[in-house]
Design an enzyme around this catalytic site. Structure first.
Site, short mmCIF file in Angstrom:
data_model
loop_
_atom_site.label_atom_id
_atom_site.label_comp_id
_atom_site.label_asym_id
_atom_site.label_seq_id
_atom_site.Cartn_x
_atom_site.Cartn_y
_atom_site.Cartn_z
N GLY A 10 -14.45 -49.61 -17.48
CA GLY A 10 -12.83 -49.09 -17.49
C GLY A 10 -12.38 -49.98 -18.33
N ILE A 12 -9.65 -52.55 -18.66
CA ILE A 12 -9.85 -53.86 -18.90
C ILE A 12 -11.41 -54.58 -18.87
CG2 ILE A 12 -8.67 -56.09 -17.97
CD1 ILE A 12 -6.55 -54.26 -16.70
N ASP A 31 -20.66 -49.88 -12.30
CA ASP A 31 -19.38 -48.80 -12.21
C ASP A 31 -20.01 -47.39 -11.71
OD1 ASP A 31 -16.48 -48.90 -14.34
OD2 ASP A 31 -17.15 -47.10 -13.17
N SER A 124 -2.51 -57.93 -9.35
CA SER A 124 -1.41 -57.48 -10.12
C SER A 124 0.02 -57.87 -9.99
CB SER A 124 -1.24 -56.04 -9.72
OG SER A 124 -0.21 -55.25 -10.51
N TYR A 149 -1.25 -48.52 -3.14
CA TYR A 149 -2.24 -49.41 -4.29
C TYR A 149 -1.96 -50.93 -4.17
CZ TYR A 149 -2.95 -51.45 -8.83
OH TYR A 149 -3.61 -52.24 -9.65
N LYS A 153 -4.00 -54.47 -3.19
CA LYS A 153 -4.01 -55.75 -3.95
C LYS A 153 -3.42 -56.93 -3.31
CE LYS A 153 -5.44 -53.90 -7.78
NZ LYS A 153 -7.06 -54.35 -8.11
N ASN A 198 0.34 -41.91 -16.40
CA ASN A 198 1.55 -42.64 -15.70
C ASN A 198 2.20 -43.69 -16.25
OD1 ASN A 198 0.80 -41.15 -13.31
ND2 ASN A 198 -0.99 -42.38 -13.12
N GLY A 294 10.93 -46.42 -6.95
CA GLY A 294 10.03 -47.56 -7.05
C GLY A 294 10.17 -48.57 -8.29
N ASP A 295 10.84 -48.11 -9.41
CA ASP A 295 10.64 -48.96 -10.26
C ASP A 295 11.84 -49.90 -10.44
OD1 ASP A 295 8.81 -47.91 -11.95
OD2 ASP A 295 10.09 -46.83 -13.51
P1 NAD Z 1 -9.83 -48.59 -14.83
O1 NAD Z 1 -9.51 -47.25 -13.82
O2 NAD Z 1 -9.82 -48.10 -16.43
O3 NAD Z 1 -11.27 -49.44 -14.39
C1 NAD Z 1 -11.39 -49.39 -13.22
C2 NAD Z 1 -12.97 -49.09 -13.15
O4 NAD Z 1 -13.52 -48.99 -11.77
C3 NAD Z 1 -13.43 -47.66 -13.53
O5 NAD Z 1 -14.39 -47.69 -14.62
C4 NAD Z 1 -13.85 -46.97 -12.47
O6 NAD Z 1 -14.65 -45.81 -12.54
C5 NAD Z 1 -14.30 -48.09 -11.56
N1 NAD Z 1 -14.48 -47.91 -9.95
C6 NAD Z 1 -13.27 -47.50 -9.27
N2 NAD Z 1 -13.77 -47.80 -7.93
C7 NAD Z 1 -15.23 -47.83 -8.08
C8 NAD Z 1 -16.13 -48.17 -7.06
N3 NAD Z 1 -15.74 -47.93 -5.63
N4 NAD Z 1 -17.48 -48.49 -7.59
C9 NAD Z 1 -17.65 -48.89 -8.68
N5 NAD Z 1 -16.83 -48.63 -9.86
C10 NAD Z 1 -15.56 -48.38 -9.29
O7 NAD Z 1 -8.70 -49.67 -14.69
P2 NAD Z 1 -8.19 -50.66 -15.50
O8 NAD Z 1 -6.73 -50.52 -15.96
O9 NAD Z 1 -9.54 -51.19 -16.40
O10 NAD Z 1 -8.12 -51.80 -14.17
C11 NAD Z 1 -8.97 -52.76 -13.74
C12 NAD Z 1 -8.42 -53.39 -12.51
O11 NAD Z 1 -7.31 -54.29 -12.96
C13 NAD Z 1 -8.17 -52.31 -11.38
O12 NAD Z 1 -8.57 -53.24 -10.32
C14 NAD Z 1 -6.68 -52.30 -11.56
O13 NAD Z 1 -6.17 -51.96 -10.41
C15 NAD Z 1 -6.32 -53.70 -11.94
N6 NAD Z 1 -5.10 -53.82 -12.55
C16 NAD Z 1 -4.71 -52.94 -13.68
C17 NAD Z 1 -3.61 -53.00 -14.17
C18 NAD Z 1 -3.33 -52.10 -15.62
O14 NAD Z 1 -1.91 -51.96 -15.82
N7 NAD Z 1 -4.07 -51.46 -16.11
C19 NAD Z 1 -2.56 -54.03 -13.81
C20 NAD Z 1 -2.90 -54.73 -12.92
C21 NAD Z 1 -3.99 -54.77 -12.26
C1 UD1 Z 2 3.25 -49.44 -12.87
C2 UD1 Z 2 3.11 -49.29 -11.50
C3 UD1 Z 2 2.68 -50.81 -11.00
C4 UD1 Z 2 1.10 -50.94 -11.79
C5 UD1 Z 2 1.11 -50.74 -13.02
C6 UD1 Z 2 -0.10 -50.82 -13.94
C7 UD1 Z 2 4.85 -48.12 -10.60
C8 UD1 Z 2 6.15 -48.40 -9.94
N1 UD1 Z 2 4.56 -49.29 -10.96
O1 UD1 Z 2 3.89 -50.58 -13.52
O2 UD1 Z 2 2.23 -50.95 -9.78
O3 UD1 Z 2 0.61 -52.16 -11.28
O4 UD1 Z 2 1.88 -49.70 -13.64
O5 UD1 Z 2 -0.97 -49.86 -13.69
O6 UD1 Z 2 4.52 -47.23 -10.82
N2 UD1 Z 2 8.40 -45.51 -18.41
C9 UD1 Z 2 9.04 -44.35 -18.85
N3 UD1 Z 2 8.38 -43.34 -19.24
C10 UD1 Z 2 7.09 -43.16 -18.89
C11 UD1 Z 2 6.53 -44.13 -18.26
C12 UD1 Z 2 7.06 -45.30 -18.04
O7 UD1 Z 2 10.42 -44.62 -19.01
O8 UD1 Z 2 6.53 -42.02 -19.09
C13 UD1 Z 2 8.94 -46.75 -18.11
C14 UD1 Z 2 8.76 -47.40 -16.52
O9 UD1 Z 2 10.08 -46.59 -15.87
C15 UD1 Z 2 8.92 -48.75 -16.91
C16 UD1 Z 2 8.21 -49.18 -18.01
O10 UD1 Z 2 8.12 -47.80 -18.82
O11 UD1 Z 2 10.10 -49.16 -16.89
C17 UD1 Z 2 6.89 -49.28 -17.81
O12 UD1 Z 2 6.23 -48.37 -16.95
P1 UD1 Z 2 4.42 -48.58 -16.56
O13 UD1 Z 2 3.71 -48.51 -17.72
O14 UD1 Z 2 4.30 -47.38 -15.76
O15 UD1 Z 2 4.39 -49.92 -15.95
P2 UD1 Z 2 5.24 -50.22 -14.58
O16 UD1 Z 2 6.08 -49.52 -13.96
O17 UD1 Z 2 5.53 -51.91 -15.00
#
Ligand code: NAD
Ligand code: UD1
Length: 339
Positions: A10, A12, A31, A124, A149, A153, A198, A294-295
């Site tokens: 994935g 990160i 994965d 998160s 979600y 966490k 998203n 939710g923001d």
């Molecule tokens: P991502 O979706 O790119 O990576 C997650 C990986 O887990 C994917 O490759 C997916 O195929 C794999 N996966 C999911 N369920 C599985 C399972 N049951 N068995 C095996 N593999 C599985 O997401 P990411 O952005 O790299 O996030 C990694 C972690 O960090 C996640 O747990 C996510 O919730 C957490 N996190 C992400 C963010 C963010 O903004 N990206 C913020 C806070 C926390």
């Molecule tokens: C979102 C999730 C959070 C999750 C994080 C990482 C929600 C409410 N929160 O956080 O739970 O841990 O992503 O996956 O979904 N924005 C725009 N236009 C867009 C997209 C975003 O204006 O098309 C704005 C949002 O309103 C926010 C900022 O950009 O103010 C960041 O948004 P985003 O990247 O989705 O992150 P979080 O909302 O912080």
């Protein structure tokens, strides 16, 4: 150390594998590719010049995990695997609770049975209660999550906290990420969301590359300097380095430890748009749209504990994040499906 990285293909996870390999650790990835591409494995090898073992398996598959632990002398696990789309979790709560909680429980049970009791978990900023004041500190109140979600966490944290409490041999590190963006400077790995993004930065990048028409800015009437939402964006390579620092710390610290991984600096949506435009010399058309449910207006971290205890600090600035996000997107306009 040999590190089991769940979710290692994935966004990160892949960047963390690179950091681990570059610091001399060995990496075993598991994965199921539900949200990632198998091409990532070769790209990690190309960046680092090192081999990595990859298993296409679900972390909930106990038999597969047992085989991996029997075959490899795993010193610690970094648990990234999980589903992470907030809106989807509201529509499909059972799938989220099943995937995210059962993967955590199965992994911890297997680790215990193989006497490997060191785990680092991807938590998160979403676990913090919205009543807290910024900057958010590790000791602040958690809970009151607004979606399934977030609850997965919160509950995973609790499961691992209880595990560490019950058996003092465990070392459990809960890393609370703020908003990871950017990509490896090589442009070989990066964020490749399925469908319409998203999150803000992938959306901006897809507007820049012409896959989307314009950005919708969700609300410009928040109580922030320019009225748009403020977040703590962090370069994914810095985030990855935080995991290596956590492994170093874990080697002589047992019990439960919680750290924020953020920069401590808040940028607004319009700051992000304008920085991306300036650094990459590309116009990002945008329209003001209604607030997203939710923001919050403003969230950013206190990175003080991570700096003092882990000795880790983010090095990259917003310009670096904008440059590297675009470098990845422009070299891979359709993500990993480009070839
Ligand atoms: P991502 O979706 O790119 O990576 C997650 C990986 O887990 C994917 O490759 C997916 O195929 C794999 N996966 C999911 N369920 C599985 C399972 N049951 N068995 C095996 N593999 C599985 O997401 P990411 O952005 O790299 O996030 C990694 C972690 O960090 C996640 O747990 C996510 O919730 C957490 N996190 C992400 C963010 C963010 O903004 N990206 C913020 C806070 C926390
Ligand atoms: C979102 C999730 C959070 C999750 C994080 C990482 C929600 C409410 N929160 O956080 O739970 O841990 O992503 O996956 O979904 N924005 C725009 N236009 C867009 C997209 C975003 O204006 O098309 C704005 C949002 O309103 C926010 C900022 O950009 O103010 C960041 O948004 P985003 O990247 O989705 O992150 P979080 O909302 O912080």
């Amino acid at each position: 150390m040999k590190v089991l990285v769940t979710g290692g293909t994935g966004f990160i996870g892949s960047h963390t594998c690179v950091e681990l390999l570059e610091k001399g650790h060995d990496v075993v990835i598991i994965d199921n590719l539900v949200n990632s591409s198998p091409k990532v494995v070769d790209r990690i090898r190309a960046i680092t010049g090192r081999d990595v073992t990859f298993y296409k398996e679900d972390v909930r598959n106990r038999k597969a995990l047992d085989e991996i632990f029997e075959k490899h002398d795993i010193g610690c696990a970094i648990h990234f695997a999980g589903l992470k789309a907030v809106g989807e979790s509201v529509r499909m709560p059972l799938e989220y609770y099943d995937n995210n909680l059962n993967s955590t429980i199965t992994l911890c049970e297997t680790m215990r049975d193989h006497n490997c009791k060191n785990i680092i978990f991807s938590s998160s900023a979403t676990v913090y209660d919205s009543a807290n004041k910024v900057p958010l500190k590790e000791t602040d109140l958690t809970g009151n999550c607004t979606n399934p979600y977030g609850w997965t966490k919160y509950m995973s944290e609790q499961i691992m906290r209880d595990t560490a409490f019950a058996d003092e041999e465990w070392s459990v590190t809960l890393l609370r990420y703020f908003n990871p963006i950017g990509a490896h400077p090589s442009g070989l790995i990066g964020e490749d969301p399925r469908g319409i993004p998203n999150n803000l930065m992938p959306y901006i990048s897809q507007v820049a590359v012409g896959r989307l028409d314009h950005l919708n800015v969700f609300g410009n009437d928040y109580d922030t300097p320019d009225g748009t939402g403020v977040r703590d964006y962090i370069h994914v390579v810095d985030l990855a380095a935080g995991h290596v620092a956590a492994i170093d710390y874990m080697e002589d610290h047992k019990g439960e430890n919680v750290f924020n991984l953020g920069t401590g600096i808040g940028y607004s949506v319009l700051d992000m748009v304008h920085s991306f435009e300036r650094v990459n010399n590309i116009k990002i058309p945008y329209e003001i749209a209604p607030r997203r449910a939710g923001d919050l207006a403003t969230t950013y971290s206190s990175p003080q504990k991570s700096a003092e205890v882990l000795g880790w600090k983010a090095k990259y600035n917003l310009d670096d994040m904008c440059r590297d996000s675009w470098n990845w997107q422009s070299k891979n306009p359709m993500g990993y499906d480009t070839e």
